[in-house]
Design a protein around this motif. Structure first.
Motif: not given
Length: 305
Positions: A251-261
């Motif tokens: 879970e990302f709080v704030g900015e989120v990367p476009a994808q996870c690999v």
């Protein structure tokens, strides 16, 4: 009470010497001879043999067994202390068990996957790996608004592979040279722990609510809180044995990367084998579900814009 020769054996001890295990004989001999582990430790020390109280306790409850040369010296002294005929306990032990990967097909020695933790494991006299099988592992990872690892909540469904199993050993790592804090235990409590702030390694025992016999199952939960560290770009779990299911939520709080690999590695030094990207939706959480996990490393990697 110790001796200069054998003393009469009670009926149950004679039976255990014929049909019992080393742990059963040791436990019964301690009871009928009226000796505490501390007293036995003193008797060994008087004869120039050093064995920790924890090691004696593990031998007594079958969580480990004496195999090294110094440990086998201790076994022969125990025969004298208990007034048993020479070679009685040594014979019950039999040949040393095979070590490493040969000891269990498909397993990886924990020292290979957790090399920085090996001195801590040895200092704790941790029970052998593999006494608990992890049937299901569920991890919820929280990445804070500064892109740093904040906390990991872990839920384990475990099954005992031996009798008298009362603890689960967990390994934690931090990229910062500081101690990781364990908290939020449920269905277990914190036992002994060791940390090396230089490497960010922590080894801890979680004491189960109840002692398990072989085949019995239990659930335990705990949370690891991490100090401020560098920007996080991956998270993984290391498996020394096959695992039925692994669920990883980041879970990302704030900015989120476009994808996870998703990726896996056979060893720490091996190449990452990448899978299809996981897109992150409105929950700001990446979900990875894997079944029939083989020993090695499974995780997620991402990039920040």
């Amino acid at each position: 009470m110790t001796g200069s020769g054998s003393v009469p054996l009670d009926r149950e001890l004679r039976r255990l010497l014929r049909h019992g295990t080393f742990a059963e004989v040791l436990d019964h001999a301690l009871v009928v001879r009226g000796l505490s582990l501390e007293r036995v430790q003193h008797h060994l020390a008087d004869r120039g043999v050093s064995v920790s109280r924890a090691a004696l306790s593990y031998w007594r409850h079958g969580r480990s067994r004496p195999e090294r040369a110094e440990s086998l010296r201790a076994v022969r002294v125990l025969e004298e202390v208990f007034g048993l005929p020479p070679e009685t306990l040594v014979t019950i032990l039999g040949s040393p068990r095979p070590r490493g990967r040969a000891a269990e097909p498909g397993a990886v020695d924990r020292r290979r996957l957790w090399p920085a933790h090996s001195p801590l494991i040895a200092a704790m006299h941790a029970p052998p790996d593999g006494q608990l099988t992890f049937l299901d592992v569920h991890e919820h990872v929280l990445v804070d608004e500064r892109r740093r690892l904040s906390a990991v909540r872990t839920r384990l469904v475990v099954e005992a592979t031996a009798d008298w199993v009362d603890r689960c050993v967990v390994y934690l790592w931090s990229e910062e040279p500081t101690r990781t804090e364990l908290t939020g235990m449920r269905y277990c409590r914190l036992g002994r722990s060791r940390s090396d702030t230089g490497s960010g390694a922590t080894v801890a025992e979680l004491m189960l609510d109840q002692r398990l016999a072989a085949g019995e199952r239990s659930v335990l939960e705990y949370e690891a809180l991490f100090p401020s560290g560098p920007e996080l770009t991956f998270y993984h779990r290391r498996f020394t044995r096959p695992n039925r299911q692994y669920v990883l939520q980041i879970e990302f709080v704030g900015e989120v990367p476009a994808q996870c690999v998703p990726y896996r590695q056979r060893t720490l030094e091996g190449p990452r084998q990448l899978d299809q990207p996981l897109w992150i939706g409105a929950s700001d959480t990446a979900h990875l579900v894997r079944t029939d996990i083989q020993p090695g490393i499974v995780g997620l990697v991402w990039e920040w814009d």
